[in-house]
Design a protein around this motif. Structure first.
Motif, PDB file in Angstrom:
ATOM      1  N   ASN A   1       2.706   4.235   5.751  1.00  0.00           N
ATOM      2  CA  ASN A   1       1.219   3.943   5.284  1.00  0.00           C
ATOM      3  C   ASN A   1       0.728   5.475   5.895  1.00  0.00           C
ATOM      4  O   ASN A   1      -0.094   5.957   5.015  1.00  0.00           O
ATOM      5  CB  ASN A   1       0.500   2.953   5.575  1.00  0.00           C
ATOM      6  CG  ASN A   1       0.808   1.772   4.881  1.00  0.00           C
ATOM      7  OD1 ASN A   1       0.496   1.845   3.618  1.00  0.00           O
ATOM      8  ND2 ASN A   1       1.220   0.700   5.325  1.00  0.00           N
TER       9      ASN A   1
ATOM     10  N   LEU B   1     -11.632   4.658  -2.500  1.00  0.00           N
ATOM     11  CA  LEU B   1     -11.456   5.261  -1.320  1.00  0.00           C
ATOM     12  C   LEU B   1     -12.263   6.740  -1.593  1.00  0.00           C
ATOM     13  O   LEU B   1     -12.987   6.968  -0.488  1.00  0.00           O
ATOM     14  CB  LEU B   1      -9.950   5.512  -0.780  1.00  0.00           C
ATOM     15  CG  LEU B   1     -10.110   6.123   0.406  1.00  0.00           C
ATOM     16  CD1 LEU B   1     -10.628   5.392   1.557  1.00  0.00           C
ATOM     17  CD2 LEU B   1      -8.439   6.326   0.939  1.00  0.00           C
TER      18      LEU B   1
ATOM     19  N   ASN C   1       0.729  -1.287   0.026  1.00  0.00           N
ATOM     20  CA  ASN C   1      -0.087  -0.137  -0.172  1.00  0.00           C
ATOM     21  C   ASN C   1       0.843   1.098  -0.118  1.00  0.00           C
ATOM     22  O   ASN C   1       0.659   1.944  -0.836  1.00  0.00           O
ATOM     23  CB  ASN C   1      -0.803   0.060   1.084  1.00  0.00           C
ATOM     24  CG  ASN C   1      -1.840   1.256   1.300  1.00  0.00           C
ATOM     25  OD1 ASN C   1      -2.733   1.313   0.451  1.00  0.00           O
ATOM     26  ND2 ASN C   1      -1.747   2.000   2.258  1.00  0.00           N
TER      27      ASN C   1
ATOM     28  N   ILE D   1      -9.524   0.310   7.066  1.00  0.00           N
ATOM     29  CA  ILE D   1      -8.430   0.364   5.703  1.00  0.00           C
ATOM     30  C   ILE D   1      -7.504  -1.023   6.380  1.00  0.00           C
ATOM     31  O   ILE D   1      -6.650  -0.487   7.546  1.00  0.00           O
ATOM     32  CB  ILE D   1      -7.689   1.785   6.039  1.00  0.00           C
ATOM     33  CG1 ILE D   1      -8.690   2.944   5.502  1.00  0.00           C
ATOM     34  CG2 ILE D   1      -6.429   1.687   4.804  1.00  0.00           C
ATOM     35  CD1 ILE D   1      -9.083   3.022   4.337  1.00  0.00           C
TER      36      ILE D   1
ATOM     37  N   ILE E   1      -4.638   0.157  -1.621  1.00  0.00           N
ATOM     38  CA  ILE E   1      -5.753   0.994  -1.580  1.00  0.00           C
ATOM     39  C   ILE E   1      -5.995   1.451  -2.843  1.00  0.00           C
ATOM     40  O   ILE E   1      -5.127   1.964  -3.724  1.00  0.00           O
ATOM     41  CB  ILE E   1      -6.029   2.295  -0.629  1.00  0.00           C
ATOM     42  CG1 ILE E   1      -5.833   1.712   0.821  1.00  0.00           C
ATOM     43  CG2 ILE E   1      -7.120   3.261  -0.908  1.00  0.00           C
ATOM     44  CD1 ILE E   1      -5.475   2.984   1.973  1.00  0.00           C
ATOM     45  N   ASP E   2      -7.231   1.262  -3.364  1.00  0.00           N
ATOM     46  CA  ASP E   2      -7.725   1.780  -4.804  1.00  0.00           C
ATOM     47  C   ASP E   2      -8.244   3.133  -4.375  1.00  0.00           C
ATOM     48  O   ASP E   2      -9.090   3.482  -3.661  1.00  0.00           O
ATOM     49  CB  ASP E   2      -8.778   0.832  -5.391  1.00  0.00           C
ATOM     50  CG  ASP E   2      -9.463   1.516  -6.424  1.00  0.00           C
ATOM     51  OD1 ASP E   2      -9.229   2.820  -6.830  1.00  0.00           O
ATOM     52  OD2 ASP E   2      -9.929   0.863  -7.309  1.00  0.00           O
ATOM     53  N   GLU E   3      -7.109   4.012  -4.673  1.00  0.00           N
ATOM     54  CA  GLU E   3      -7.590   5.716  -4.392  1.00  0.00           C
ATOM     55  C   GLU E   3      -8.966   6.011  -4.908  1.00  0.00           C
ATOM     56  O   GLU E   3      -9.729   6.945  -4.152  1.00  0.00           O
ATOM     57  CB  GLU E   3      -6.646   6.372  -5.013  1.00  0.00           C
ATOM     58  CG  GLU E   3      -5.186   6.536  -4.261  1.00  0.00           C
ATOM     59  CD  GLU E   3      -3.853   6.888  -5.093  1.00  0.00           C
ATOM     60  OE1 GLU E   3      -4.235   7.829  -5.984  1.00  0.00           O
ATOM     61  OE2 GLU E   3      -2.879   7.111  -4.521  1.00  0.00           O
TER      62      GLU E   3
ATOM     63  N   VAL F   1     -12.036  -1.023   2.956  1.00  0.00           N
ATOM     64  CA  VAL F   1     -11.220  -1.135   2.038  1.00  0.00           C
ATOM     65  C   VAL F   1      -9.976  -1.682   2.291  1.00  0.00           C
ATOM     66  O   VAL F   1      -9.167  -1.411   3.108  1.00  0.00           O
ATOM     67  CB  VAL F   1     -10.852   0.537   1.695  1.00  0.00           C
ATOM     68  CG1 VAL F   1      -9.826   0.330   0.208  1.00  0.00           C
ATOM     69  CG2 VAL F   1     -12.036   1.312   1.082  1.00  0.00           C
ATOM     70  N   SER F   2      -9.495  -2.792   1.476  1.00  0.00           N
ATOM     71  CA  SER F   2      -8.402  -3.557   1.545  1.00  0.00           C
ATOM     72  C   SER F   2      -7.047  -3.101   0.828  1.00  0.00           C
ATOM     73  O   SER F   2      -7.153  -2.331  -0.018  1.00  0.00           O
ATOM     74  CB  SER F   2      -8.657  -4.982   0.893  1.00  0.00           C
ATOM     75  OG  SER F   2      -8.743  -4.907  -0.378  1.00  0.00           O
ATOM     76  N   LYS F   3      -5.942  -3.321   1.355  1.00  0.00           N
ATOM     77  CA  LYS F   3      -4.726  -2.732   0.950  1.00  0.00           C
ATOM     78  C   LYS F   3      -4.245  -3.419  -0.193  1.00  0.00           C
ATOM     79  O   LYS F   3      -4.413  -4.631   0.175  1.00  0.00           O
ATOM     80  CB  LYS F   3      -3.675  -2.329   2.017  1.00  0.00           C
ATOM     81  CG  LYS F   3      -4.055  -1.233   3.279  1.00  0.00           C
ATOM     82  CD  LYS F   3      -3.031  -1.455   4.381  1.00  0.00           C
ATOM     83  CE  LYS F   3      -3.434  -0.475   5.474  1.00  0.00           C
ATOM     84  NZ  LYS F   3      -2.588  -0.470   6.440  1.00  0.00           N
TER      85      LYS F   3
ATOM     86  N   LEU G   1      -1.322   8.130   3.314  1.00  0.00           N
ATOM     87  CA  LEU G   1      -2.638   8.338   3.321  1.00  0.00           C
ATOM     88  C   LEU G   1      -2.926   9.762   3.625  1.00  0.00           C
ATOM     89  O   LEU G   1      -3.742  10.446   3.025  1.00  0.00           O
ATOM     90  CB  LEU G   1      -3.267   7.498   4.601  1.00  0.00           C
ATOM     91  CG  LEU G   1      -3.484   6.088   4.024  1.00  0.00           C
ATOM     92  CD1 LEU G   1      -4.075   5.108   5.201  1.00  0.00           C
ATOM     93  CD2 LEU G   1      -4.838   5.893   2.927  1.00  0.00           C
TER      94      LEU G   1
END
Length: 785
Positions: free
Chosen positions: A673, A775, A425, A745, A770-772, A766-768, A677
């Motif tokens: 991370n 999100l 991620n 997350i 991450i699909d920006e 939302v799994s890592k 983020l």
């Protein structure tokens, strides 16, 4: 002159056991000791002779095995007599040779016993009888020594003995009898004297014949007739009395009324008859064993269970049939039985059938002890076949082991997913962030390489997780409406840059007869087609890759769509084609292989196709290209179009739904991370606050006002699950209707993870990595709500 051994006090008698079988010698001694006899044992004749020479004054009675290892019992007695050692003895023999016994009786043996199944049980009684006889003879000899002094004592014994003492002429007429004869025979003593004990002359002749043959008899059973014709069972024990010249001059002995014993034996016989009827009609195998586990009786059920006839087992030890690996444990049970006097016990073991195979037996052992000796008289066993039950138990154990292994594997995969997705991620996210900054072409090239490598690593991880789901049968389908043309176009657009970088053509075509709107699991279809197209581009160095969607079968509601991916790549040899769909299989496994991968792609693709009731076929010509076809049955949805497909490679423009600044709290323990983020969210124009663990996140939530919280599941001190529960409890206490959206997350991405977070009180997941875009969409959607 009387024997010196006969003149000693009988209370100090020592039974001298001469038996070369060590175990039997020990068993005899223990039996006699339990009946208050003093014993000493020898395993050879020479040892016994040496001891007797040194202990001439010790009164004793020899219990002598006729056939010793280095000499016979007869030789031993003759050696003792040669050394002027006279001692009373009883012969025991395993041969059952009555001629041998007669010879030993003539040599002076007081009795003989055969080592049969009742030998141990009868032994104390026979010894006692012999000692009783010696007692009588002692009294008689003492009276002869000092008749005047002992007459009163002798008469007291003679007149009060319960058994009948008698003296007979050699022809059988009564010379003397104890007064107890009147009670036993119901006739006056005067009528008995000078007459025969037996009314039946044939009976008397048989008795005298046996006595002449054996020289002495012990417990000779016969029915004698009373004066009025009534018969009673009696036991005779008697012998010849010899004069100084060694010639028999009369017969002395005792008679015992054994009516009660006979009644007991008859009751036992009736009981055994009932037992036999039960045993012979039971489906379980019932058997009786000697103390050493030798089969004495086996019920007919053994033929059905084991294939043996009862006579095939009788006389053999049970150990002969028990599996070698189980014998030791069964012997231990046997020893505990003999030592601890267990009443009953159950044991399981394998036993050999007549055909050589083994089955599992469960045997309930019931031990019967002799009331007089307290030793094992017999063991009654009830055995049944439990092979089927054992097989089920083994299957259950194997299932439990497999479930534990599967659980351990799932836990490992979950942890591996989490640990790999966290750094991925950060790598992918920071790469995306850098790519949006001002960089030169060379730097962009490096960032693109990092991004591609990260995506490849993510694909490998996803392949492994998907394969695990398929193995565990936990892969589920998610149905929705989708548009065929949009789906195929998105795949081609996604892989266009990759094909362009290799100077190959990537095109697509959907036949006119194909419907456009369907209902199915679009994500699984995309996963399959992505794999097929990716492979086609990977293994094509020049030429083209073509994606075709063709409708093969159609009716009002359903259609069968054939997706074809054709390439002009390296192709596959004919002999290698059958291995193309094997798990973890790669045709080139050398250290110099040109093409990388896990070897799971096609295997997963076929499994997914089969899950959707479809199939995949593979055709290829080496060095000319390959054609892979995905055939799927789909539901036609008419004019209803599938909308807003979200994909990793698509760029979606999102803007905040409210004019005010959105304030976000990011609870993330990984510093990199957290940095990524916070930077990404700030680039959207939002305010961001961070917390390295749940405790700090909870403190900041209570002190500040946030629009949304992004919560990592795994954090030190207080994890995301507990933190979320605490926040929900605070909201409940406040009772003001407030509810802050909490989005998980996390690196956990296996089946069931999303449900864990939702059940803990979070609103989305939302799994890592991450699909920006996803999100941003979730944040906007959560704020709207």
């Amino acid at each position: 002159m009387p024997n010196q051994y006969y003149t000693k006090s009988l209370e100090s008698y020592t039974i001298i056991v001469i038996e070369d079988d060590i175990s039997l010698n020990t068993l005899i001694q223990k039996t006699l000791q339990r009946n208050d006899f003093n014993t000493i044992g020898f395993y050879s004749g020479h040892e016994a002779i040496e001891w007797l020479k040194k202990n001439e004054q010790t009164p004793g009675l020899l219990l002598l095995d006729y056939q010793l290892h280095e000499m016979s019992g007869e030789q031993l007695i003759k050696i003792l007599r040669k050394d002027n050692i006279e001692i009373p003895f009883i012969i025991i023999t395993g041969h059952g040779d009555e001629k041998t016994a007669v010879e030993m009786m003539k040599l002076g043996a007081l009795d003989y016993m055969i080592k049969d199944r009742s030998f141990i049980d009868l032994l104390p009684t026979v010894i006692q009888q012999v000692i009783n006889h010696l007692d009588i003879e002692l009294k008689l000899n003492e009276s002869q020594f000092a008749l005047k002094k002992s007459e009163e004592k002798y008469r007291s014994i003679f007149e009060n003995i319960q058994d009948v003492y008698f003296e007979l002429c050699l022809d059988g007429s009564v010379l003397e009898a104890s007064p107890s004869i009147e009670n036993m025979m119901e006739v006056s003593k005067d009528k008995i004297l000078n007459n025969s004990l037996f009314i039946d002359k044939n009976q008397q002749e048989e008795f005298l014949s046996v006595l002449r043959e054996k020289g002495a008899i012990s417990d000779y059973e016969i029915y004698i007739t009373k004066e009025k014709g009534k018969k009673i069972p009696a036991s005779f024990t008697c012998q010849y009395l010899y004069d100084q010249d060694g010639q028999p001059n009369k017969i002395i002995g005792t008679i015992r009324n054994i009516t009660e014993r006979k009644q007991a034996e008859e009751a036992i016989r009736h009981s055994e008859e009932r037992y036999r009827i039960l045993a012979e009609n039971s489906s379980d195998m019932i058997s009786k064993h000697n103390w050493d586990r030798t089969y004495l009786y086996v019920s007919p059920a053994c033929e059905k269970l084991l294939g043996y006839k009862p006579e095939d087992l009788t006389g053999f030890s049970a150990y002969h049939f028990i599996h070698p690996d189980d014998v030791e444990n069964i012997r231990k049970n046997h020893i505990l039985l003999l030592e601890n006097r267990a009443g009953s016990f159950i044991e399981s073991y394998r036993i050999r059938k007549n055909d050589g195979s083994y089955i599992w037996f469960e045997t309930n052992n019931q031990v019967i002890y002799n009331k007089n000796t307290n030793l094992v008289q017999e063991i009654v066993c009830v055995s049944r076949d439990i092979t089927e039950r054992k097989d089920k138990e083994d299957l259950l154990k194997a299932k439990e082991v497999a479930e534990r292994a599967n659980k351990a594997k799932s836990e490992f995969l979950a942890n591996m997913s989490h640990e790999i997705r966290n750094p991925l991620n950060a790598i992918i996210g920071l790469t995306n962030t850098l790519s949006k900054s001002t960089i030169n072409n060379e730097q962009k090239k490096y960032l693109d390489s990092i991004h591609i490598s990260s995506i490849n690593l993510l694909d490998i991880l996803n392949d492994i997780l998907d394969f695990s789901k398929i193995e565990a049968n936990k892969l589920e389908l998610t149905f929705a409406n989708f548009n065929l043309e949009e789906m195929v176009s998105s795949i081609v657009n996604s892989y266009g840059p990759q094909a362009e970088s290799k100077n190959i053509s990537l095109t697509h075509n959907i036949t006119e007869n194909s419907p456009r709107d369907f209902y199915g699991d679009e994500k699984k279809i995309l996963q399959i087609l992505n794999n097929l197209v990716s492979n086609a581009i990977k293994f094509t160095n020049k030429g083209k890759v073509e994606v075709i969607a063709d409708c093969e079968i159609i009716n009002r509601e359903n259609a069968t769509i054939k997706f074809i991916v054709k390439d002009t790549g390296i192709g596959v040899k004919k002999e290698d084609i059958p291995r193309m769909f094997d798990s973890f299989n790669q045709l080139d496994i050398s250290t110099k292989k040109e093409y990388q991968g896990t070897g799971l792609g096609l295997s997963i693709a076929r499994s997914l196709a089969l899950l959707m009731n479809g199939n995949i076929t593979f055709e290829s010509e080496y060095q000319k290209g390959s054609t892979v076809s995905l055939i799927l049955p789909l539901v036609i949805t008419g004019s209803e179009k599938y909308k807003d497909i979200k994909r990793n490679n698509q760029q979606i423009t999102n803007t905040p739904v409210k004019e005010k600044k959105i304030k976000i709290l990011v609870a993330e323990d990984d510093a990199i991370n957290q940095l990524y983020l916070a930077g990404f969210l700030k680039s959207q124009g939002w305010q961001v606050d961070t917390a390295p663990n749940g405790i700090i996140a909870l403190e900041k939530f209570q002190k500040n006002s946030y629009d949304i919280i992004l919560m990592d599941g795994q954090m030190p001190k207080m994890d995301g699950f507990e933190t979320t529960q605490r926040i929900r409890e605070i909201e409940k206490i406040n009772n003001d209707g407030s509810h802050i959206p909490i989005i998980a997350i996390t690196g956990y991405a296996i089946p069931g993870d999303r449900e864990r977070f939702i059940n803990a009180g979070m609103d989305d997941y939302v799994s890592k990595p991450i699909d920006e875009n996803k999100l941003i969409e979730i944040i906007n959607s959560s704020i709207k709500n």
